[in-house]
Design an enzyme around this catalytic site. Structure first.
Site, PDB file in Angstrom:
ATOM      1  N   THR A   1      -4.213   1.733  -0.142  1.00 59.36           N
ATOM      2  CA  THR A   1      -4.895   2.777   0.621  1.00 59.36           C
ATOM      3  C   THR A   1      -5.018   4.040  -0.225  1.00 59.36           C
ATOM      4  OG1 THR A   1      -3.953   1.898   2.668  1.00 59.36           O
ATOM      5  CG2 THR A   1      -4.847   4.120   2.758  1.00 59.36           C
TER       6      THR A   1
ATOM      7  N   LEU B   1       1.636   6.222   1.661  1.00 61.91           N
ATOM      8  CA  LEU B   1       0.463   5.408   1.939  1.00 61.91           C
ATOM      9  C   LEU B   1       0.670   4.052   1.286  1.00 61.91           C
ATOM     10  CD1 LEU B   1      -2.501   7.882   1.231  1.00 61.91           C
ATOM     11  CD2 LEU B   1      -1.522   7.278   3.453  1.00 61.91           C
ATOM     12  N   ASP B   2       0.127   2.985   1.904  1.00 61.84           N
ATOM     13  CA  ASP B   2       0.148   1.678   1.257  1.00 61.84           C
ATOM     14  C   ASP B   2      -0.459   1.785  -0.137  1.00 61.84           C
ATOM     15  OD1 ASP B   2       1.215   0.504   3.483  1.00 61.84           O
ATOM     16  OD2 ASP B   2      -0.679  -0.318   4.212  1.00 61.84           O
ATOM     17  N   MET B   3      -0.006   0.929  -1.037  1.00 61.15           N
ATOM     18  CA  MET B   3      -0.511   0.958  -2.404  1.00 61.15           C
ATOM     19  C   MET B   3      -2.041   0.870  -2.432  1.00 61.15           C
ATOM     20  SD  MET B   3       0.305  -1.596  -5.615  1.00 61.15           S
ATOM     21  CE  MET B   3      -0.650  -2.960  -4.958  1.00 61.15           C
TER      22      MET B   3
END
Length: 560
Positions: A411, A407-409
């Site tokens: 998110t 996951l994106d940092m």
């Protein structure tokens, strides 16, 4: 409002209640200082009302040649101790480099006496000659004639080879019959005759080949002359273009507070590709600092904002503040800001410090966690703390890479962790095969029209400003998202997002882009505006257990 001979602008509004910045802005990631916000508002008021020049920012009904623009303001103190600001724009504005009130470019290639015009005209002349040659009827006719001759030669030679093969079969049959019926003397005579037939056929083949080789060589030589001339012009143009580029780069000389001058060639000498990217030195930030250093002004803080419609490829929000780009500006600003005390780089601090990862499910094969927002999935360039590092500590006997997907940092939400190589392999295949069901929830800064839909916009990284992503139909990777409205209030929409592919920042760009939903996710500091956090959460995950094959469903509510 502005005067070309004096770019220093005093504040129109009272500023006595404002505190001065303690240190200069870290230009690549910042919250704009209140005085910079005030300066930006004054500049924006001017942009909204001025009639001195015409530029279509895409804010009206005119849809012809829309070009949004990045503007910058630099808070400065003059020699008399007075506070004010400088204004700049990136690139050209209204097809001009020089506009009253804005700082001038580092180098103005548009001046009539600039070497750039004369040398560029020579390059343009070579381009015209190339275009004429490459589009000439003679060139196309020669290429068509050569292709036709080669095909005709192949056809006739192939037919002759078939004749030779058939003749060989006939002669072989005649020899076989003659050996049973003729005397030795007659057989010898027949063999001589058949040998002559074979030689004659081979000679015919050679003659045909010589004939076509001659015709082809004649046309090929004429074509080669033209193509050689074209390649020579291309090489000449490339040499002149490269020389002009290097000469141009040498004109872009940048000061710092110590008075040190370095040009683009020197500044980018140690960059990864040792070549300044297109447009380097034309951004607002270097222009502002150059003017300040050249005129004895002390820079105190900086801010840059976008004005106008968003470009088609990237996401820019009208009036939103943005950091300086990395590819073009970072090497330049590293030189220009040398020795100036700056705010700390927030990207070097660990946003995960003090945060805890909740484990929602665990067995011998896998674990499912709820990743907090602002928490790296894997170690970064400067920060090692991450889901991977925490899981390594939590499961010291686990084998394999642990991380199955990311996951994106920024998110939050569900991630599955494999605790063995075998489980990892099985789970990864499910993600690759897209049999994993993923549902995200997002809160958008506006009202989405409609109840559901899909977005298909190909994405690639912005090479000049990583990690930002661009929409690119030429080089981008396919990215597909389904969406469904969950709820609305007067100013916001909650969406369910179902990514069908897994590209970097896919959901963020698909929501914010003008050809997507044209509404950024709240808290998106790259494609929208900052908030307490990015309002994007991986809420639901459905997959097969890597050992038993049982279909498992996991859900965790978002905190926003």
């Amino acid at each position: 409002m502005y005067q070309a001979q004096h770019c220093f602008t005093a504040f129109k509004s009272p500023i006595d209640s404002y505190q001065l910045p303690e240190r200069f802005t870290f230009p690549f990631y910042y919250e704009p200082h209140p005085l910079c916000v005030l300066a930006a508002k004054e500049l924006q008021a001017y942009l909204s009302s001025q009639t001195d020049w015409q530029h279509n920012f895409g804010l009206g009904k005119d849809t012809n040649k829309i070009i949004g623009k990045m503007f910058g303001v630099l808070l400065v103190r003059n020699n008399g101790g007075e506070l004010g600001y400088l204004a700049a724009f990136s690139g050209k504005l209204a097809e001009q480099n020089l506009i009253d009130g804005f700082v001038p470019p580092i180098f103005d290639m548009l001046t009539k006496d600039s070497f750039f015009h004369a040398e560029q005209q020579g390059i343009n002349q070579l381009t015209r000659e190339l275009t004429e040659l490459e589009g000439s009827s003679e060139l196309s006719e020669l290429r068509e004639r050569l292709a036709t001759l080669e095909q005709e030669a192949d056809d006739e030679l192939e037919a002759m080879r078939a004749t030779i093969i058939e003749g060989r079969k006939v002669r072989k049959l005649k020899r076989a019959q003659a050996e049973a019926e003729l005397s030795q003397q007659s057989l010898a005579g027949l063999n001589v005759q058949l040998g002559k037939e074979s030689v004659a056929e081979k000679n015919r083949l050679k003659a045909i080949k010589r004939h076509w080789d001659g015709l082809i060589a004649e046309v090929s030589d004429s074509l080669q002359l033209l193509e050689t001339e074209i390649e020579s012009l291309k090489a000449q143009r490339a040499t002149q273009s490269n020389a002009l580029q290097q000469k141009l780069f040498a004109q872009y000389r940048f000061l710092n507070q110590a008075g040190e001058l370095r040009d683009l060639n020197q500044i980018f000498k140690d960059a990864p590709n040792q070549q300044p990217p297109a447009g380097a030195g034309e951004c607002a930030a270097p222009k502002l600092l150059q003017y300040a250093f050249a005129h004895g002004l002390t820079p105190l803080a900086i801010a840059e904002f976008w004005w106008g419609a968003s470009p088609k490829s990237e996401v820019k929000q009208h009036k939103q503040f943005y950091g300086a780009c990395h590819g073009k500006c970072q090497p330049i600003l590293n030189h220009m800001l040398k020795g100036i005390e700056m705010d700390d780089n927030p990207l070097l601090s660990n946003p995960a410090e003090g945060k805890v990862i909740d484990i929602l499910y665990q067995d011998e094969a896998m674990a499912v966690i709820n990743k907090p927002a602002e928490f790296l999935s894997v170690p970064g360039k400067n920060i090692s703390d991450s889901v991977y590092a925490r899981m390594k500590q939590r499961f010291p006997t686990a084998t394999g890479p642990l991380i199955v997907h990311r996951l994106d940092m920024s998110t939050s939400g569900l991630m599955v962790i494999a605790l063995s190589k075998e489980a990892n392999r099985t789970l990864v295949q499910q993600f690759i095969g897209r049999t994993v069901e993923k549902r995200y929830v997002a809160k958008l800064a506006g009202i989405v029209a409609g109840e559901q839909g899909e977005i298909s916009l190909p994405l690639r990284v912005d090479l000049d400003d990583r990690p930002r992503q661009l929409v690119c139909f030429e080089h981008g990777k396919h990215a597909h998202t389904l969406w469904q409205v969950k709820a609305r209030d007067d100013n916001h929409t909650w969406l369910y997002l179902y990514p069908q592919t897994g590209r970097t920042h896919q959901l963020r760009v698909h929501c914010a882009h003008i050809d997507g939903l044209d509404l950024p996710i709240i808290g998106d500091d790259l494609y929208g505006a900052r908030a307490n956090r990015l309002h994007l959460h991986a809420e639901r995950l459905v997959l097969n257990h890597p050992i038993t094959g049982e279909r498992l469903t996991f859900e965790v509510d978002a905190e926003f």
